[in-house]
Design a protein around this motif. Structure first.
Motif, PDB file in Angstrom:
ATOM      1  N   GLU A 161       2.096 -35.887  -9.145  1.00 36.23           N
ATOM      2  CA  GLU A 161       2.491 -34.542  -9.596  1.00 36.23           C
ATOM      3  C   GLU A 161       3.515 -33.951  -8.624  1.00 36.23           C
ATOM      4  OE1 GLU A 161      -0.774 -31.844 -10.164  1.00 36.23           O
ATOM      5  OE2 GLU A 161       0.528 -30.297 -11.015  1.00 36.23           O
ATOM      6  N   ASN A 162       3.257 -34.116  -7.316  1.00 29.96           N
ATOM      7  CA  ASN A 162       4.238 -33.658  -6.321  1.00 29.96           C
ATOM      8  C   ASN A 162       5.566 -34.381  -6.509  1.00 29.96           C
ATOM      9  OD1 ASN A 162       2.599 -31.857  -5.038  1.00 29.96           O
ATOM     10  ND2 ASN A 162       2.009 -33.228  -3.383  1.00 29.96           N
ATOM     11  N   ALA A 163       5.484 -35.712  -6.706  1.00 30.72           N
ATOM     12  CA  ALA A 163       6.711 -36.513  -6.846  1.00 30.72           C
ATOM     13  C   ALA A 163       7.537 -36.033  -8.040  1.00 30.72           C
ATOM     14  CB  ALA A 163       6.355 -37.987  -7.009  1.00 30.72           C
ATOM     15  N   GLY A 193      13.055 -37.763  -4.959  1.00 33.46           N
ATOM     16  CA  GLY A 193      13.242 -36.308  -5.090  1.00 33.46           C
ATOM     17  C   GLY A 193      13.904 -35.658  -3.899  1.00 33.46           C
ATOM     18  N   ILE A 194      13.638 -34.343  -3.731  1.00 32.35           N
ATOM     19  CA  ILE A 194      14.337 -33.571  -2.699  1.00 32.35           C
ATOM     20  C   ILE A 194      13.922 -33.956  -1.285  1.00 32.35           C
ATOM     21  CG2 ILE A 194      14.812 -31.521  -4.098  1.00 32.35           C
ATOM     22  CD1 ILE A 194      12.357 -30.244  -2.669  1.00 32.35           C
ATOM     23  N   GLY A 195      12.745 -34.607  -1.170  1.00 33.00           N
ATOM     24  CA  GLY A 195      12.285 -35.037   0.148  1.00 33.00           C
ATOM     25  C   GLY A 195      11.717 -33.883   0.960  1.00 33.00           C
ATOM     26  N   PHE A 209      -0.463 -25.387   3.214  1.00 32.39           N
ATOM     27  CA  PHE A 209       0.965 -25.476   3.538  1.00 32.39           C
ATOM     28  C   PHE A 209       1.762 -25.780   2.270  1.00 32.39           C
ATOM     29  CE2 PHE A 209       4.824 -27.802   4.188  1.00 32.39           C
ATOM     30  CZ  PHE A 209       5.489 -26.988   5.087  1.00 32.39           C
ATOM     31  N   ARG A 210       2.826 -25.018   2.057  1.00 30.33           N
ATOM     32  CA  ARG A 210       3.738 -25.294   0.945  1.00 30.33           C
ATOM     33  C   ARG A 210       5.154 -25.208   1.483  1.00 30.33           C
ATOM     34  NH1 ARG A 210       3.047 -22.561  -4.392  1.00 30.33           N
ATOM     35  NH2 ARG A 210       3.412 -24.678  -5.062  1.00 30.33           N
ATOM     36  N   GLY A 211       6.024 -26.092   1.002  1.00 28.39           N
ATOM     37  CA  GLY A 211       7.422 -26.021   1.418  1.00 28.39           C
ATOM     38  C   GLY A 211       7.922 -24.601   1.174  1.00 28.39           C
ATOM     39  N   HIS A 212       8.752 -24.056   2.088  1.00 31.83           N
ATOM     40  CA  HIS A 212       9.064 -22.625   2.032  1.00 31.83           C
ATOM     41  C   HIS A 212       9.672 -22.176   0.706  1.00 31.83           C
ATOM     42  CE1 HIS A 212      12.678 -24.566   3.606  1.00 31.83           C
ATOM     43  NE2 HIS A 212      13.311 -23.684   2.865  1.00 31.83           N
ATOM     44  N   THR A 222      -1.315 -25.188  -5.120  1.00 28.36           N
ATOM     45  CA  THR A 222      -2.166 -24.353  -4.274  1.00 28.36           C
ATOM     46  C   THR A 222      -1.903 -24.615  -2.795  1.00 28.36           C
ATOM     47  OG1 THR A 222      -3.846 -26.073  -4.244  1.00 28.36           O
ATOM     48  CG2 THR A 222      -4.037 -24.406  -5.969  1.00 28.36           C
ATOM     49  N   GLY A 223      -1.123 -25.666  -2.514  1.00 28.17           N
ATOM     50  CA  GLY A 223      -0.927 -26.030  -1.104  1.00 28.17           C
ATOM     51  C   GLY A 223      -2.132 -26.805  -0.570  1.00 28.17           C
ATOM     52  N   LEU A 224      -3.063 -27.189  -1.468  1.00 26.34           N
ATOM     53  CA  LEU A 224      -4.255 -27.930  -1.029  1.00 26.34           C
ATOM     54  C   LEU A 224      -4.212 -29.393  -1.460  1.00 26.34           C
ATOM     55  CD1 LEU A 224      -6.943 -25.206  -1.809  1.00 26.34           C
ATOM     56  CD2 LEU A 224      -6.191 -25.952   0.442  1.00 26.34           C
ATOM     57  N   THR A 251       8.170 -41.447   0.672  1.00 23.69           N
ATOM     58  CA  THR A 251       7.174 -42.502   0.429  1.00 23.69           C
ATOM     59  C   THR A 251       5.885 -42.187   1.178  1.00 23.69           C
ATOM     60  OG1 THR A 251       8.939 -44.145   0.278  1.00 23.69           O
ATOM     61  CG2 THR A 251       6.703 -44.988   0.576  1.00 23.69           C
ATOM     62  N   PHE A 252       4.766 -42.146   0.442  1.00 19.31           N
ATOM     63  CA  PHE A 252       3.441 -42.009   1.051  1.00 19.31           C
ATOM     64  C   PHE A 252       2.838 -43.407   1.151  1.00 19.31           C
ATOM     65  CE2 PHE A 252       4.254 -37.792  -0.434  1.00 19.31           C
ATOM     66  CZ  PHE A 252       3.605 -36.967   0.470  1.00 19.31           C
ATOM     67  N   ARG A 253       2.249 -43.729   2.323  1.00 17.47           N
ATOM     68  CA  ARG A 253       1.611 -45.040   2.512  1.00 17.47           C
ATOM     69  C   ARG A 253       0.146 -44.836   2.864  1.00 17.47           C
ATOM     70  NH1 ARG A 253       6.331 -45.497   4.553  1.00 17.47           N
ATOM     71  NH2 ARG A 253       7.727 -47.032   3.676  1.00 17.47           N
TER      72      ARG A 253
HETATM   73  P1  ADP Z   1       1.473 -28.001  -3.379  1.00 19.54           P
HETATM   74  O1  ADP Z   1       2.085 -29.170  -4.107  1.00 19.54           O
HETATM   75  O2  ADP Z   1       0.386 -27.340  -4.134  1.00 19.54           O
HETATM   76  O3  ADP Z   1       2.508 -27.041  -2.855  1.00 19.54           O
HETATM   77  P2  ADP Z   1       0.587 -30.014  -1.501  1.00 19.54           P
HETATM   78  O4  ADP Z   1      -0.466 -29.942  -0.422  1.00 19.54           O
HETATM   79  O5  ADP Z   1       0.371 -31.023  -2.572  1.00 19.54           O
HETATM   80  O6  ADP Z   1       0.727 -28.548  -2.077  1.00 19.54           O
HETATM   81  O7  ADP Z   1       1.997 -30.296  -0.819  1.00 19.54           O
HETATM   82  C1  ADP Z   1       2.395 -29.491   0.277  1.00 19.54           C
HETATM   83  C2  ADP Z   1       3.915 -29.384   0.331  1.00 19.54           C
HETATM   84  O8  ADP Z   1       4.471 -30.670   0.689  1.00 19.54           O
HETATM   85  C3  ADP Z   1       4.583 -29.024  -0.988  1.00 19.54           C
HETATM   86  O9  ADP Z   1       4.625 -27.612  -1.183  1.00 19.54           O
HETATM   87  C4  ADP Z   1       5.985 -29.622  -0.817  1.00 19.54           C
HETATM   88  O10 ADP Z   1       6.807 -28.739  -0.082  1.00 19.54           O
HETATM   89  C5  ADP Z   1       5.735 -30.850   0.078  1.00 19.54           C
HETATM   90  N1  ADP Z   1       5.701 -32.113  -0.712  1.00 19.54           N
HETATM   91  C6  ADP Z   1       4.604 -32.814  -1.070  1.00 19.54           C
HETATM   92  N2  ADP Z   1       4.926 -33.941  -1.739  1.00 19.54           N
HETATM   93  C7  ADP Z   1       6.281 -33.970  -1.803  1.00 19.54           C
HETATM   94  C8  ADP Z   1       7.253 -34.880  -2.376  1.00 19.54           C
HETATM   95  N3  ADP Z   1       6.881 -36.003  -3.018  1.00 19.54           N
HETATM   96  N4  ADP Z   1       8.575 -34.565  -2.231  1.00 19.54           N
HETATM   97  C9  ADP Z   1       8.949 -33.444  -1.576  1.00 19.54           C
HETATM   98  N5  ADP Z   1       8.101 -32.544  -1.028  1.00 19.54           N
HETATM   99  C10 ADP Z   1       6.781 -32.794  -1.138  1.00 19.54           C
END
Ligand code: ADP
Length: 264
Positions: A161-163, A193-195, A209-212, A222-224, A251-253
């Motif tokens: 979902e994040n990806a 994606g944006i990375g 934590f959520r990207g600003h 939810t940042g969770l 990339t998540f490992r």
């Molecule tokens: P949420 O997605 O609810 O904001 P997460 O805990 O899943 O919270 O992710 C925290 C933060 O990490 C996101 O707000 C985003 O900024 C960053 N992030 C996570 N996965 C990715 C990804 N695949 N690409 C870019 N940023 C990501």
């Protein structure tokens, strides 16, 4: 480090002097700080949608809104914020269950590929109308695992979902792989994606934590999500890390020991 120092007089018959006891309380202090931060962040995250809902209730009670369409819009917004509160609470409960470690797990055999496929099916509405290339690379048997499937489904859903949502590119590439070794398996989830900026990397697994850029309500979350991902991996005895090149890929490992999740 944090120390607690206690002084006590020596027993009466002993020579003059005193006991000085030095305790290292660094771990307790840090744990207490994490707990305080969690409560503060959770209260803040819950207060925002609750305040908005109360605002709408007051507006509706005032009788100022007579138009049915406007009234319906208010109710829709209230419903959206209500759902957000439920999602935050569900995520918090999931984290607290996972913090009990493996005792919270309901172990069963399944394949990693089927979990990824279920997560992709679940997320398919988010992919509608997008040019998406999905690459799945698993051993021929699908990658046999033993673990709590409920949490692994959620793990792949959160990562994918994040990806998807962190990817404004018209051409979306999602790559999920699994390699099996003698004592562990290595799972990767990658996107184009944006990375994640280098200064954000140390924080992404932290609760809330959520990207600003995400303080805008359009991108849901939810940042969770990643806290749940990390807790899931750790409850199964594994580790997770990530690399990211902003604007190029993330990339998540995940490494999970096969023995730790054996039903054996
Ligand atoms: P949420 O997605 O609810 O904001 P997460 O805990 O899943 O919270 O992710 C925290 C933060 O990490 C996101 O707000 C985003 O900024 C960053 N992030 C996570 N996965 C990715 C990804 N695949 N690409 C870019 N940023 C990501």
């Amino acid at each position: 480090r944090h120390y607690l120092i206690e002084a006590a007089p020596l027993p009466a018959k002993a020579e003059a002097g005193a006991w000085l006891m030095v305790y290292d309380i660094t771990e307790q202090t840090l744990a207490e700080q994490v707990r305080k931060d969690f409560v503060a962040n959770a209260s803040h995250e819950l207060r925002t949608p609750l305040t908005l809902i109360n605002g709408y209730i007051e507006t509706l009670q005032s009788g100022l809104i007579k138009d049915e369409t406007a009234m319906r819009r208010c109710l829709d917004v209230m419903e959206k914020h209500g759902k957000r509160i439920i999602r935050i609470i569900e995520d918090m409960l999931t984290i607290s269950r996972l913090e009990n470690g493996s005792s919270a797990l309901n172990l069963e055999p399944f394949t990693a590929r089927s979990c990824v496929q279920d997560a992709l099916d679940h997320l398919s509405p988010m992919l509608e109308g997008r040019d998406t290339r999905i690459q799945l690379d698993f051993p021929p048997d699908g990658g046999q695992m033993v673990g709590d499937r409920f949490y692994w489904d959620q793990l792949f859903t959160n990562l994918l979902e994040n990806a998807i949502k962190e990817n404004p590119n018209p051409g979306l590439i999602l790559k999920v792989t699994g390699q099996w070794f003698a004592d562990h398996c290595l799972l990767t989830v990658a996107d184009n994606g944006i990375g994640i900026a280098a200064h954000d990397l140390p924080f992404v697994f932290k609760r809330f934590f959520r990207g600003h850029k995400h303080h805008s309500p359009e991108i849901k979350g939810t940042g969770l999500g990643l806290s749940i991902v990390r807790r899931t991996v750790e409850a199964h005895g594994g580790t997770i890390d990530l690399t990211s090149t902003p604007g190029v890929e993330t990339t998540f490992r995940i490494r999970v020991p096969l023995a730790a999740t054996s039903l054996g």
